[in-house]
Design an enzyme around this catalytic site. Structure first.
Site, PDB file in Angstrom:
ATOM      1  N   SER A 145       0.713  -1.058  -0.139  1.00 44.30           N
ATOM      2  CA  SER A 145      -0.087  -0.129  -0.079  1.00 44.30           C
ATOM      3  C   SER A 145       0.830   1.324  -0.127  1.00 44.30           C
ATOM      4  CB  SER A 145      -0.943   0.187   1.243  1.00 44.30           C
ATOM      5  OG  SER A 145      -1.447   1.212   1.549  1.00 44.30           O
ATOM      6  N   TYR A 171      -2.348  -1.002  10.411  1.00 45.03           N
ATOM      7  CA  TYR A 171      -2.282  -1.208   9.182  1.00 45.03           C
ATOM      8  C   TYR A 171      -1.077  -0.588   8.474  1.00 45.03           C
ATOM      9  CZ  TYR A 171      -3.874  -1.150   4.296  1.00 45.03           C
ATOM     10  OH  TYR A 171      -3.922  -1.214   2.765  1.00 45.03           O
TER      11      TYR A 171
END
Length: 307
Positions: free
Chosen positions: A172, A185
């Site tokens: 990401s 995350y």
């Protein structure tokens, strides 16, 4: 004397590399074929994993699809078959190491050696750090990075033996640039980027240049993974577009795939701008999404501000 010669050689390689990169801007890179390759995709029951499966199916790859959602992964497999590809659906919980190893043995025994591994499965808990439950933190790391270790350990030996294969890490932009209320995350995605870079270097050190690696780093994707993401400049990406960028990167053996490409410039600014300027840039970008924000008595007040 040897150090001087080594330095001059390094200088020549650096200059040559820049010239090579410049030339590649104008000359299309030759794409490899993935027809007949056994491609395993985790988290293939929805979103980016499903769209990536479709892209491989269009290119006649042999698909092995994993997801914890039985209905979702079977639906993806059926759609891939309609595109003319062979597809096998497995219900696998990627937070469970033993389940991963068990499913991997079944794949190797019944289907064959995986030549392209796409570690895509992921989870997220959008909340401030103290409001994030321990089990959510543990699950985040189990799925977002530990699963990469277990799947790669399962399928890498055959790749090493043949000096052939491709390992894809879906990370990401949050693996390079952090945002508040996604501490676990972002931490897991930083680990995923580190996994990709370390594995790439290790394969090179082993002389296994036939095994390629790619790492995908997109901004927010419109899959419902993050609720109502929005920003002043960063676009909300559609899964089809990201899947197209990912397959292009794989076919060209691209190491790091940023979507959109200008995200890489943020890394440059992160390194050169003073702290005050970085904070001002964050406020200007105004990245927002729905998150549980609040701890103890202040929970209701802070939650309303986070949305």
């Amino acid at each position: 004397m040897n150090a001087l010669l080594d330095f001059l050689q390094l200088l020549v390689i650096i200059i040559y590399s820049y010239l090579e990169s410049l030339v590649k801007l104008f000359i299309p890179v030759k794409r490899k074929s993935v027809s007949g390759e056994i491609v395993l995709i985790t988290g293939a029951g929805h979103g980016l994993g499903r769209r990536t499966a479709y892209e491989f199916a269009k290119r006649q790859s042999k698909l092995v699809l994993w997801d914890i959602n039985k209905h979702g992964v079977e639906e993806t497999a059926e759609a891939c078959r309609k595109l003319g590809a062979t597809a096998h659906a497995f219900t696998v919980d990627c937070s469970n190491r033993e389940e991963i190893y068990s499913a991997a043995e079944k794949v190797k025994r019944d289907i064959g050696d995986v030549s392209i591994l796409v570690n895509n499965a992921g989870v997220v808990a959008a909340a401030d750090f103290l409001s994030t439950q321990d089990k959510q933190i543990q699950k985040t790391f189990e799925v977002n990075i530990l699963a990469h270790h277990w799947t790669t350990k399962a399928f890498l030996p055959a790749m090493l033996k043949n000096n052939y294969g491709h390992i894809v890490t879906v990370a990401s932009a949050g693996g390079h640039i952090v945002v508040p209320f996604l501490v676990s995350y972002c931490s897991s995605k930083f680990a995923a980027v580190g996994f990709h870079k370390s594995l790439t270097l290790e394969l090179s050190a082993l002389g296994k240049d036939g095994i390629k690696t790619s790492c995908l780093c997109p901004v927010f994707i419109n899959t419902g993974f993050i609720k109502h993401p929005r920003s002043r400049l960063l676009p909300l990406l559609e899964p089809d577009k990201v899947a197209n960028k990912l397959i292009d990167g794989i076919l060209c053996n691209q190491k790091m795939i940023f979507v959109p490409p200008f995200v890489k410039f943020s890394l440059f600014f992160e390194r050169i701008l003073p702290e005050r300027a970085l904070r001002a840039m964050e406020k200007f970008l105004k990245v927002q999404f729905d998150a549980v924000v609040g701890y103890g008595e202040k929970e209701n007040i802070l939650e309303s501000k986070a949305k």
